[in-house]
Design a protein around this motif. Structure first.
Motif, PDB file in Angstrom:
ATOM      1  N   TYR A   1      83.473  79.545  84.583  1.00 20.34           N
ATOM      2  CA  TYR A   1      83.219  80.331  85.786  1.00 20.34           C
ATOM      3  C   TYR A   1      81.757  80.752  85.864  1.00 20.34           C
ATOM      4  CZ  TYR A   1      88.146  80.323  87.043  1.00 20.34           C
ATOM      5  OH  TYR A   1      89.408  79.949  87.439  1.00 20.34           O
TER       6      TYR A   1
ATOM      7  N   LYS B   1     100.210  79.809  99.208  1.00 21.85           N
ATOM      8  CA  LYS B   1      99.900  81.231  98.993  1.00 21.85           C
ATOM      9  C   LYS B   1     100.840  82.146  99.780  1.00 21.85           C
ATOM     10  CE  LYS B   1      96.409  80.337  96.307  1.00 21.85           C
ATOM     11  NZ  LYS B   1      95.010  80.552  96.575  1.00 21.85           N
TER      12      LYS B   1
ATOM     13  N   LEU C   1      85.017  88.520  88.072  1.00 21.24           N
ATOM     14  CA  LEU C   1      86.343  88.955  87.639  1.00 21.24           C
ATOM     15  C   LEU C   1      86.747  88.425  86.278  1.00 21.24           C
ATOM     16  CD1 LEU C   1      88.386  88.279  90.905  1.00 21.24           C
ATOM     17  CD2 LEU C   1      87.960  90.518  89.883  1.00 21.24           C
ATOM     18  N   ASP C   2      86.431  87.139  86.014  1.00 24.02           N
ATOM     19  CA  ASP C   2      87.105  86.527  84.871  1.00 24.02           C
ATOM     20  C   ASP C   2      86.380  85.286  84.363  1.00 24.02           C
ATOM     21  OD1 ASP C   2      87.728  85.095  87.166  1.00 24.02           O
ATOM     22  OD2 ASP C   2      89.846  85.631  87.153  1.00 24.02           O
TER      23      ASP C   2
ATOM     24  N   ALA D   1      84.480  86.622  92.775  1.00 24.52           N
ATOM     25  CA  ALA D   1      85.601  85.811  92.284  1.00 24.52           C
ATOM     26  C   ALA D   1      85.189  84.345  92.263  1.00 24.52           C
ATOM     27  CB  ALA D   1      86.806  85.987  93.209  1.00 24.52           C
ATOM     28  N   THR D   2      85.918  83.546  91.526  1.00 24.45           N
ATOM     29  CA  THR D   2      85.713  82.094  91.532  1.00 24.45           C
ATOM     30  C   THR D   2      86.915  81.438  92.197  1.00 24.45           C
ATOM     31  OG1 THR D   2      86.644  81.988  89.337  1.00 24.45           O
ATOM     32  CG2 THR D   2      84.243  82.148  89.481  1.00 24.45           C
ATOM     33  N   GLY D   3      87.074  80.136  92.009  1.00 21.49           N
ATOM     34  CA  GLY D   3      88.185  79.411  92.650  1.00 21.49           C
ATOM     35  C   GLY D   3      87.781  78.940  94.038  1.00 21.49           C
ATOM     36  N   SER D   4      88.711  78.268  94.717  1.00 19.19           N
ATOM     37  CA  SER D   4      88.401  77.662  96.020  1.00 19.19           C
ATOM     38  C   SER D   4      88.235  78.695  97.124  1.00 19.19           C
ATOM     39  CB  SER D   4      89.528  76.715  96.440  1.00 19.19           C
ATOM     40  OG  SER D   4      89.752  75.756  95.445  1.00 19.19           O
ATOM     41  N   SER D   5      88.997  79.785  97.073  1.00 20.67           N
ATOM     42  CA  SER D   5      89.076  80.695  98.226  1.00 20.67           C
ATOM     43  C   SER D   5      87.732  81.267  98.677  1.00 20.67           C
ATOM     44  CB  SER D   5      90.079  81.821  97.937  1.00 20.67           C
ATOM     45  OG  SER D   5      91.330  81.274  97.624  1.00 20.67           O
ATOM     46  N   PRO D   6      86.850  81.745  97.763  1.00 17.49           N
ATOM     47  CA  PRO D   6      85.626  82.387  98.246  1.00 17.49           C
ATOM     48  C   PRO D   6      84.450  81.442  98.504  1.00 17.49           C
ATOM     49  CG  PRO D   6      85.844  82.732  95.877  1.00 17.49           C
ATOM     50  CD  PRO D   6      87.011  81.896  96.309  1.00 17.49           C
TER      51      PRO D   6
ATOM     52  N   ARG E   1      93.685  70.838  88.994  1.00 21.96           N
ATOM     53  CA  ARG E   1      92.872  70.024  89.911  1.00 21.96           C
ATOM     54  C   ARG E   1      91.388  70.047  89.533  1.00 21.96           C
ATOM     55  NH1 ARG E   1      93.545  74.962  92.397  1.00 21.96           N
ATOM     56  NH2 ARG E   1      91.930  75.695  93.838  1.00 21.96           N
TER      57      ARG E   1
ATOM     58  N   ILE F   1      95.942  88.535  90.653  1.00 22.00           N
ATOM     59  CA  ILE F   1      94.574  88.752  91.124  1.00 22.00           C
ATOM     60  C   ILE F   1      93.712  88.830  89.882  1.00 22.00           C
ATOM     61  CG2 ILE F   1      94.927  89.717  93.428  1.00 22.00           C
ATOM     62  CD1 ILE F   1      94.823  92.525  92.234  1.00 22.00           C
ATOM     63  N   ALA F   2      92.475  88.318  89.978  1.00 20.24           N
ATOM     64  CA  ALA F   2      91.723  87.941  88.783  1.00 20.24           C
ATOM     65  C   ALA F   2      92.706  87.114  87.944  1.00 20.24           C
ATOM     66  CB  ALA F   2      91.156  89.148  88.074  1.00 20.24           C
ATOM     67  N   PHE F   3      92.756  87.286  86.623  1.00 15.55           N
ATOM     68  CA  PHE F   3      93.779  86.547  85.875  1.00 15.55           C
ATOM     69  C   PHE F   3      94.827  87.510  85.335  1.00 15.55           C
ATOM     70  CE2 PHE F   3      91.151  82.493  85.287  1.00 15.55           C
ATOM     71  CZ  PHE F   3      91.981  81.759  86.125  1.00 15.55           C
TER      72      PHE F   3
ATOM     73  N   ILE G   1      93.964  85.004  95.493  1.00 16.29           N
ATOM     74  CA  ILE G   1      95.277  85.377  94.955  1.00 16.29           C
ATOM     75  C   ILE G   1      95.936  84.117  94.408  1.00 16.29           C
ATOM     76  CG2 ILE G   1      96.389  85.165  97.235  1.00 16.29           C
ATOM     77  CD1 ILE G   1      98.276  87.477  96.406  1.00 16.29           C
ATOM     78  N   GLY G   2      96.556  84.224  93.250  1.00 14.69           N
ATOM     79  CA  GLY G   2      97.258  83.072  92.677  1.00 14.69           C
ATOM     80  C   GLY G   2      98.592  82.862  93.368  1.00 14.69           C
TER      81      GLY G   2
HETATM   82  C1  F6R Z   1      89.207  83.559  90.116  1.00 11.65           C
HETATM   83  C2  F6R Z   1      90.378  84.416  90.132  1.00 11.65           C
HETATM   84  C3  F6R Z   1      91.736  83.913  90.523  1.00 11.65           C
HETATM   85  C4  F6R Z   1      91.718  83.097  91.811  1.00 11.65           C
HETATM   86  C5  F6R Z   1      93.130  82.623  92.144  1.00 11.65           C
HETATM   87  C6  F6R Z   1      93.151  81.763  93.395  1.00 11.65           C
HETATM   88  O1  F6R Z   1      88.070  84.284  89.691  1.00 11.65           O
HETATM   89  O2  F6R Z   1      90.234  85.538  89.789  1.00 11.65           O
HETATM   90  O3  F6R Z   1      92.593  85.013  90.689  1.00 11.65           O
HETATM   91  O4  F6R Z   1      91.224  83.890  92.849  1.00 11.65           O
HETATM   92  O5  F6R Z   1      93.643  81.895  91.065  1.00 11.65           O
HETATM   93  O6  F6R Z   1      92.418  80.610  93.160  1.00 11.65           O
HETATM   94  P1  F6R Z   1      92.018  79.613  94.357  1.00 11.65           P
HETATM   95  O7  F6R Z   1      91.110  80.382  95.255  1.00 11.65           O
HETATM   96  O8  F6R Z   1      91.314  78.477  93.670  1.00 11.65           O
HETATM   97  O9  F6R Z   1      93.283  79.231  95.021  1.00 11.65           O
END
Ligand code: F6R
Length: 242
Positions: free
Chosen positions: A81, A203, A67-68, A36-41, A167, A139-141, A133-134
């Motif tokens: 990504y 979250k 994922l996306d 996955a991308t984003g801040s969490s991993p 951001r 999850i993913a998009f 998780i958004g």
């Molecule tokens: C990213 C993804 C999204 C993010 C989610 C949380 O590949 O699939 O579901 O995991 O938007 O994003 P963050 O971690 O930046 O809060």
């Protein structure tokens, strides 16, 4: 089945998540990783890089599927990504680029590219899928309303997701792409194990919906209630409604 770990700091959350990843990396066969991308991993990826450098864990034969990807961004865009994964993980480990799969967001026919991605993905079994998780429960998009039987597809992003991700785009929602190519919910559910990481108060509602709420496409992550092995790593803020 959820296995929930709650820790005080993001670094502790990431170190705990790495323990599950480490078990897969050091298991009885060379694994296929879902990323996955984003801040969490990012903290988990730092642990993987540290382990590669300190212990020599090799990724030479490991296959990855992300994922996306945003639709409309070229791969070399600073916020694609594809770029994210290279900056935060792939450039620091010994994985060959041909083993890496990220959905194509910049092709002429995104639907056909999604179908090709799903066809490639379905040749493999993902041993562990990393998820964030958004704040809207995606999850993913896979945004709210997305069918549980979806496979890799294109998805319009909700305004909430685009606001959350502004951001990364100079805090300007207008620069955030409006759609993405994403693995579907059914694609994700095929993974043997899932690592889901969530931190921060924004979250908390989505984490509650995933674990305690009704199983509904209004909270796409609630499909994970049906998965046999989901490891959830939270800080106290993200866990505050449980
Ligand atoms: C990213 C993804 C999204 C993010 C989610 C949380 O590949 O699939 O579901 O995991 O938007 O994003 P963050 O971690 O930046 O809060």
């Amino acid at each position: 089945m959820f296995h929930i770990t709650i820790k005080k700091t993001y670094d502790e959350v990431s170190a705990e998540a790495f323990k599950v990843m480490e078990g897969v990396l050091k298991g009885d066969h060379t694994p296929v990783l879902g990323l996955a991308t984003g801040s969490s991993p990012v903290g988990l990826y730092k642990e993987m890089i540290r382990d590669h450098k300190e212990n020599g864990t090799s990724y030479k034969d490991i296959i990855t599927f992300n994922l996306d990807e945003y639709i409309g961004l070229p791969r070399d865009h600073r916020e694609s990504y594809w770029t994210f994964m290279h900056v935060n993980l792939f450039n620091h480990i010994d994985i060959p680029d041909e083993n890496v799969h990220v959905p194509l967001g910049c092709g002429e026919d995104p639907e056909a590219d999604c179908a090709a991605y799903e066809a490639e993905l379905s040749k493999y079994t993902v041993d562990v899928q990393v998820l964030g998780i958004g704040s809207d429960g995606h999850i993913a998009f896979n945004e709210p309303g997305c069918p549980f039987d979806s496979v890799t597809h294109t998805m319009e992003l909700t305004e909430q997701t685009r606001r959350d991700n502004a951001r990364f785009f100079d805090n300007d929602i207008n620069q955030v792409p409006t759609s993405a190519a994403t693995m579907g919910l059914a694609s994700i559910m095929r993974a043997k194990k899932i690592i889901l990481i969530a931190t921060g108060a924004n979250k908390a509602d989505a984490v509650w919906g995933m674990i305690k709420g009704p199983k509904t496409t209004d909270c796409p992550a609630s499909i994970l209630q049906d998965h046999p092995e989901v490891y959830v790593f939270l800080d106290e803020e993200a866990a505050s409604r449980l």
